[in-house]
Enzyme design. Structure first.
Site, PDB file in Angstrom:
ATOM      1  N   ASP A  85      15.120   3.807   4.089  1.00 27.56           N
ATOM      2  CA  ASP A  85      15.074   5.177   3.571  1.00 27.56           C
ATOM      3  C   ASP A  85      16.408   5.893   3.781  1.00 27.56           C
ATOM      4  OD1 ASP A  85      13.273   6.557   2.086  1.00 27.56           O
ATOM      5  OD2 ASP A  85      12.323   7.611   3.741  1.00 27.56           O
ATOM      6  N   ASP A 104       5.848   6.755   2.052  1.00 27.68           N
ATOM      7  CA  ASP A 104       5.839   7.696   3.169  1.00 27.68           C
ATOM      8  C   ASP A 104       4.432   7.914   3.717  1.00 27.68           C
ATOM      9  OD1 ASP A 104       8.558   7.988   2.806  1.00 27.68           O
ATOM     10  OD2 ASP A 104       8.323   9.682   1.429  1.00 27.68           O
TER      11      ASP A 104
END
Length: 547
Positions: free
Chosen positions: A382, A435
């Site tokens: 990420d 997420d």
């Protein structure tokens, strides 16, 4: 099966997009464009509301200049002013007549922005709107060697289509008025609150379903053992249970596959590629929705859920699944066809949540070691694709893909999103599937262990992991608002909270974490019984499967 798990996670992680692409940044800080006295404004988006012959008409969005006074933020403080066409049209020389307080509409031309503004101000204009010669918006800056920058009227640049629409109205003899203002975004929008509740609720529900299914399987196996069906039990253990346990190699390989998929999205992002993603999303959404519906309805329609028929290419399928499948297909197709409608986000969120819940039910983290490696890899993934990728691609690859910048879509479909209802600029608050899904795998593992070890809600690890995930996601939105809406990798905040909290709780409560971290990889009835025994005697043999 492990590679299949990696492929599923990679596809979803490639859409674990920064929740920062909510609706576009309103304030743009740019250290490259020179700031000098008289030319030091931040670049802001500006609303240009128009009225034609006294009736409210279209609203356009432009960008404010580095020079001139700041544009008001409150609509009530913005004056509604007559729009006048410049003569000459490019305003690179003094206008032929005074405009007495009007807003002057000019073409881009070839002279400097500051020169146009000075001529417009000298002619009596209250503001100047410049029509760009291309579809994009440029930043109106000053030259490094400019000194005479005493400009007292605001300047706004409009894209070519918007400016052409205003120009056409004036050329047709219409009376046009405009109002210029740049409203501030609210510090906290209710969309972010509901999105937080949606994400946390999805992880909570998926974890309970995963743990409940594991416990139901144990009870069924115990019944078979009591009835003396050892041979049948062995046959079931030797076959496929429909669950996929990932290992360390899969967790590491996932980052490579996910990165390749993300680059492919970035390079091939176009109309046809988005359509392909929509089809893939619909297929996954149908599978997830029918799995969730069949599980929910099975308690009321048990005979239909336990009766099976063989279907070509799919094998044995329950009658209940066959009954709900047409509804799920129609639901997904309707969403795909009408996905650009104002309320289509509801359908997208339903399909997305169903898909996430189903994946957490099917793909399982077998022990804490695998969960830690998976989340650490996702953490680095990420950060790299949100921040570090700018060094090679000159823009954040993750955010560009999330927003769907190269298409006419509001981003890729692998997102949960809610419209920013009280934001004057509109847009969506979003969160990528990854997420929710990746931390959810670890949270579900914690609850499966609590069930196996017969821990209470207060003494187990599930409560701590859920609180950690919720706190990490909350910090993500706080950071997002502190950064003026600039893209933030959600896992940057979620992983340290979730993984750090679970690991520290395990060390504190168990005192001997190594067996827990390197536990067995299968969830058999004997392993689950061993977990309860090990909880009573901390120095016993290594803990079982959920560990």
């Amino acid at each position: 099966m492990e590679m299949a798990a990696t492929a599923v996670l990679a596809l979803l992680m490639a859409s674990a997009l920064a929740g920062a692409a909510a609706g576009g940044d309103i304030v743009h800080h740019d250290d490259e464009a020179p700031k000098i006295p008289g030319c030091s404004n931040d670049f802001i988006l500006v609303k240009v509301q128009s009225w034609v012959d006294g009736r409210e008409d279209d609203e356009f969005v432009g960008v404010g200049a580095r020079f001139g006074p700041k544009i008001v933020s409150k609509e009530k403080h913005a004056n509604r002013t007559k729009l006048t066409l410049a003569d000459p049209l490019d305003c690179c020389s003094p206008p032929k007549s005074k405009v007495s307080g009007d807003v002057l509409l000019v073409q881009r031309g070839k002279c400097k922005f500051t020169k146009k503004a000075k001529f417009a101000e000298a002619a009596g204009a209250s503001s100047i709107i410049i029509i760009n010669h291309v579809h994009e918006l440029y930043k109106m800056v000053c030259e490094k060697n400019e000194t005479d920058l005493d400009i007292h009227i605001p300047a706004v640049l409009l894209p070519k289509e918007a400016g052409a629409a205003l120009h056409s109205l004036l050329m047709n003899g219409n009376s046009v008025s405009v109002q210029l203002y740049s409203p501030d975004r609210p510090v906290v929008d209710t969309a972010e609150v509901f999105l937080w509740l949606m994400a946390v609720g999805t992880v909570f529900g998926a974890s309970y379903w995963s743990a409940w299914s594991a416990r139901e399987a144990v009870i069924e196996q115990e019944k078979l053992l009591k009835d003396g069906h050892e041979n049948l039990l062995n046959a079931e253990d030797g076959g496929s249970s429909g669950m996929v346990d990932i290992n360390v190699a899969s967790a590491i390989m996932f980052v490579v596959v996910a990165s390749c998929f993300l680059i492919m999205l970035y390079k091939l992002m176009s109309y046809w590629f988005v359509e392909l993603l929509v089809v893939i999303f619909c297929i996954g959404g149908v599978e997830g929705l029918q799995t969730c519906l069949a599980a929910l309805l099975s308690r009321w329609f048990k005979p239909a859920a336990e009766s099976f028929v063989k279907v070509p290419f799919f094998g044995a399928v329950s009658y209940l699944t066959l009954a709900v499948c047409p509804f799920c297909i129609v639901f997904a197709v309707l969403w795909a066809v009408y996905r650009r409608w104002a309320y289509a986000w509801i359908g997208q969120d339903i399909l997305g949540i169903a898909l996430i819940v189903t994946v957490i039910q099917i793909v399982r983290v077998p022990n804490l070691k695998v969960g830690s490696v998976l989340l650490c890899c996702a953490f680095l993934y990420d950060i790299f694709w949100v921040f570090v990728s700018k060094r090679w691609f000159h823009e954040s690859v993750m955010i560009v893909v999330a927003r769907g910048d190269k298409t006419d879509e509001d981003g890729v479909p692998m997102l949960l999103k809610i419209p920013r209802m009280f934001d004057p600029w509109g847009g969506y608050s979003i969160i990528g599937f990854g997420d929710i899904l990746l931390p959810g795998l670890l949270v579900a593992f914690a609850l499966r262990y609590d069930f196996a070890a017969k821990k209470t809600f207060q003494s187990g690890y599930f409560l701590w992991s859920m609180m950690a995930y919720g706190t990490g996601l909350l910090i993500t939105y706080v950071a997002l608002n502190l950064m003026d809406g600039h893209g933030q990798p959600a896992l940057l905040y979620i992983v340290p909270f979730t993984l750090g909290d679970v690991d520290s709780a395990w060390v504190e409560k168990r005192g001997a974490p190594k067996p827990v971290v390197q536990g067995a990889a299968t969830e058999s009835v004997h392993a689950l019984h061993a977990a309860a025994a090990a909880d009573a005697k901390l120095t016993a043999a290594p803990l079982p499967s959920p560990l």
